[in-house]
Scaffold this active site. Sequence first.
Site, PDB file in Angstrom:
ATOM      1  CB  CYS A 105      -0.914  -0.258   1.127  1.00 25.81           C
ATOM      2  SG  CYS A 105      -2.406   1.040   0.840  1.00 25.81           S
ATOM      3  NE  ARG A 141      -8.841   5.895   3.094  1.00 27.24           N
ATOM      4  CZ  ARG A 141      -7.661   6.204   2.999  1.00 27.24           C
ATOM      5  NH1 ARG A 141      -7.146   7.355   2.577  1.00 27.24           N
ATOM      6  NH2 ARG A 141      -6.441   5.397   2.995  1.00 27.24           N
ATOM      7  CG  HIS A 211      -3.553  -3.156   4.207  1.00 28.13           C
ATOM      8  ND1 HIS A 211      -2.100  -2.695   4.883  1.00 28.13           N
ATOM      9  CD2 HIS A 211      -3.802  -2.022   3.499  1.00 28.13           C
ATOM     10  CE1 HIS A 211      -1.683  -1.515   4.365  1.00 28.13           C
ATOM     11  NE2 HIS A 211      -2.853  -0.983   3.626  1.00 28.13           N
TER      12      HIS A 211
HETATM   13  N1  GLN Z   1      -1.708   7.008   1.816  1.00 27.14           N
HETATM   14  C1  GLN Z   1      -1.958   6.154   1.130  1.00 27.14           C
HETATM   15  C2  GLN Z   1      -3.543   6.107   0.508  1.00 27.14           C
HETATM   16  O1  GLN Z   1      -4.393   6.423   1.422  1.00 27.14           O
HETATM   17  C3  GLN Z   1      -1.817   4.999   1.618  1.00 27.14           C
HETATM   18  C4  GLN Z   1      -2.607   3.910   2.667  1.00 27.14           C
HETATM   19  C5  GLN Z   1      -2.332   2.612   3.260  1.00 27.14           C
HETATM   20  O2  GLN Z   1      -0.958   2.225   3.146  1.00 27.14           O
HETATM   21  N2  GLN Z   1      -3.200   1.911   3.706  1.00 27.14           N
HETATM   22  O3  GLN Z   1      -3.710   6.052  -0.492  1.00 27.14           O
END
Ligand code: GLN
Length: 263
Positions: A105, A141, A211
């Site tokens: 990520c 998101r 994840h």
């Molecule tokens: N900052 C990044 C995003 O939200 C990474 C998020 C993460 O590693 N969970 O896109």
Amino acid sequence: MKNNHTPTIHHSLTLGWLYPELMSTYGDRGNVIVLQKRAQWRGINIKIERINQNTNYKLLTTCDLLFMGGAQDIQQEIVNEDLLTNKGNKISEMIEDDTPALFICGAYQLMGNYYLDSNGVKINGLGLFDMYTQAPQTGERLIGNIVIQPKSIPHSLLPIPYLTGFENHGGRTYLSNKSQAFAQVISGYGNNGNDKTEGAVYKNAIGTYLHGPILPANPELADNLLEKTFARKYGIKLPSNKTDDTFSKKAKGNILKKLKASY
Ligand code: GLN
């Protein structure tokens, strides 16, 4: 008499865990535990080197395998500063030299050409993967369970039909035509929610949004990383694994059933 179940430890691997204090969200440290345990269960000694901003970059040269978990923009900025001024060149050199690595990520985003965060700040990456990531101004998101079908696991010895995990990222990643996706999205968002690509692969390095953490959910990927690391270091096949993966297979089977992908 020698107990057949007690492995003789005569091989050892060193795992470089990059920025464990800052880059470790959604249980990413579980990946390190799985690599450690699955190596130990094969009689391989495994040393975990925690590498952070205060660590001398030379310690990286002792590492056979690299791992870095995800984090939010603020941690990414701090870590990236250290990558660009201190450890990035060595990491790039190691990846060019076929060192296996797994970047999750936020770490994956930092290995691309750049990440444009939600405040419009451009964070230049190491450019290992030919791609860029852009966060939407709206803050929307990409969150949820995800199933992917690997396309290009480097030097995969075993077929890995599906991988499952959990994604939570604002950034949308776009691969260049030249770069190789890690997988195809079966269910979920992946790199950007549109083109069905997930992650990227370069040499023995894998970048992915999964994840979960990804390796406990998909121990066959952990074995693949260990196989590559072991073969690169010792030039021989990884000793076989006597572990019983019944429960992890059942758990994965159930998740796949739920997400309507056949397994
Ligand atoms: N900052 C990044 C995003 O939200 C990474 C998020 C993460 O590693 N969970 O896109």
